[in-house]
Design a protein around this motif. Structure first.
Motif, PDB file in Angstrom:
ATOM      1  N   LEU A  69       0.161  -1.277   0.034  1.00 43.89           N
ATOM      2  CA  LEU A  69       0.304   0.486  -0.166  1.00 43.89           C
ATOM      3  C   LEU A  69       1.082   1.182   0.136  1.00 43.89           C
ATOM      4  CD1 LEU A  69      -2.576  -1.091   2.803  1.00 43.89           C
ATOM      5  CD2 LEU A  69      -2.819  -0.708   0.139  1.00 43.89           C
ATOM      6  N   ARG A  70       0.388   2.399  -1.065  1.00 43.98           N
ATOM      7  CA  ARG A  70       1.175   3.408  -0.980  1.00 43.98           C
ATOM      8  C   ARG A  70       0.818   4.798   0.523  1.00 43.98           C
ATOM      9  NH1 ARG A  70       3.956   3.804  -6.065  1.00 43.98           N
ATOM     10  NH2 ARG A  70       5.369   5.355  -4.490  1.00 43.98           N
ATOM     11  N   GLN A  71       0.964   4.199   1.618  1.00 43.66           N
ATOM     12  CA  GLN A  71       0.534   4.856   2.464  1.00 43.66           C
ATOM     13  C   GLN A  71       1.304   4.927   3.263  1.00 43.66           C
ATOM     14  OE1 GLN A  71      -3.404   4.399   3.644  1.00 43.66           O
ATOM     15  NE2 GLN A  71      -2.542   1.461   3.490  1.00 43.66           N
ATOM     16  N   ASN A  73      -3.009   6.839  10.388  1.00 46.78           N
ATOM     17  CA  ASN A  73      -3.886   7.150   9.628  1.00 46.78           C
ATOM     18  C   ASN A  73      -4.692   6.681   8.099  1.00 46.78           C
ATOM     19  OD1 ASN A  73      -4.049   9.377  10.209  1.00 46.78           O
ATOM     20  ND2 ASN A  73      -2.722  11.214   9.232  1.00 46.78           N
ATOM     21  N   ARG A  74      -3.996   5.377   8.356  1.00 45.69           N
ATOM     22  CA  ARG A  74      -4.232   4.694   7.180  1.00 45.69           C
ATOM     23  C   ARG A  74      -5.229   3.636   7.262  1.00 45.69           C
ATOM     24  NH1 ARG A  74       0.887   0.101   8.290  1.00 45.69           N
ATOM     25  NH2 ARG A  74       0.003   0.677  10.668  1.00 45.69           N
ATOM     26  N   ALA A 116       5.294  12.019  17.362  1.00 43.31           N
ATOM     27  CA  ALA A 116       5.655  12.865  16.460  1.00 43.31           C
ATOM     28  C   ALA A 116       4.968  12.897  15.629  1.00 43.31           C
ATOM     29  CB  ALA A 116       6.771  11.914  15.632  1.00 43.31           C
ATOM     30  N   ASN A 117       4.007  12.326  15.661  1.00 39.25           N
ATOM     31  CA  ASN A 117       2.740  11.920  14.208  1.00 39.25           C
ATOM     32  C   ASN A 117       1.603  12.551  15.203  1.00 39.25           C
ATOM     33  OD1 ASN A 117       4.247  10.117  12.953  1.00 39.25           O
ATOM     34  ND2 ASN A 117       1.742   9.416  12.601  1.00 39.25           N
ATOM     35  N   GLU A 118       1.619  12.934  16.451  1.00 42.02           N
ATOM     36  CA  GLU A 118       0.880  13.441  17.133  1.00 42.02           C
ATOM     37  C   GLU A 118       1.181  15.268  16.766  1.00 42.02           C
ATOM     38  OE1 GLU A 118      -0.250  11.354  20.394  1.00 42.02           O
ATOM     39  OE2 GLU A 118      -1.655  10.147  19.789  1.00 42.02           O
TER      40      GLU A 118
END
Length: 185
Positions: free
Chosen positions: A82-84, A120-121, A110-112
């Motif tokens: 998957l391109r995620q 977020n996938r 870090a994401n948050e």
């Protein structure tokens, strides 16, 4: 959804067939053995340019991909690539998250801090791909219970673990995956 032709893909892990599935301007890949078992061994692998291509030691992604390709070439199955990138935040934001990790943030923090969820996938395309191949039961190579839950909406799922050898650069990352994301490590 657009579907490409199939082509042969000889690799150092074995000979595969490759096919692309395009939806919403994202081009996902299926890398599969010529024959599939009744309950194919499946790895749903989200793109990780740094791990898969650049052999980063900050994660276990590239190692997991190689383990999956090796096993699937022998046991008959497929990898749905998957391109995620970056758990769905994209390469640009992933690099910004890496910079925060260099300052002491963990992968979730870090994401948050960048305004994203920890993951977020979206796995809807997986259901369409499995339906295309008339697959209704898989043995999923994963340590991620949220992925099992998401894929179980489309097919019956049995799980098999996929464990890459930790190193000094990814031990904290793996611990966070286990403690904060619930991975079965």
């Amino acid at each position: 959804m657009e579907i490409s032709n199939q082509a042969n893909l000889p690799t150092k892990f074995g000979n595969f067939i490759i096919q692309s599935f395009k939806e919403d301007n994202l081009e996902h890949l299926v890398i599969m053995t010529k024959e599939l078992s009744r309950t194919p061994l499946v790895r749903i692998h989200s793109e990780c340019l740094t791990g898969d291509v650049l052999a980063s030691k900050k994660c276990d992604c590239g190692d997991e991909l190689h383990i999956a390709m090796n096993r699937i070439s022998k046991e008959k199955g497929m990898i749905i690539y998957l391109r995620q990138e970056g758990r769905g935040i994209g390469l640009f934001n992933k690099i910004n998250a890496y910079a925060l990790q260099d300052k002491g943030y963990d992968t979730v923090e870090a994401n948050e801090a960048l305004g994203f969820a920890s993951d977020n996938r979206d796995y809807k395309i997986v259901g369409k791909i499995l339906k295309h191949f008339n697959i209704d039961e898989i043995c999923l190579l994963t340590n991620n219970p949220k992925k099992i839950e998401a894929i179980s909406k489309f097919v019956s799922v049995k799980r098999d673990s996929i464990i890459a050898t930790p190193n000094k650069y990814n031990k904290k990352y793996l611990m966070v995956k286990k403690q904060k994301l619930g991975h079965l490590l």
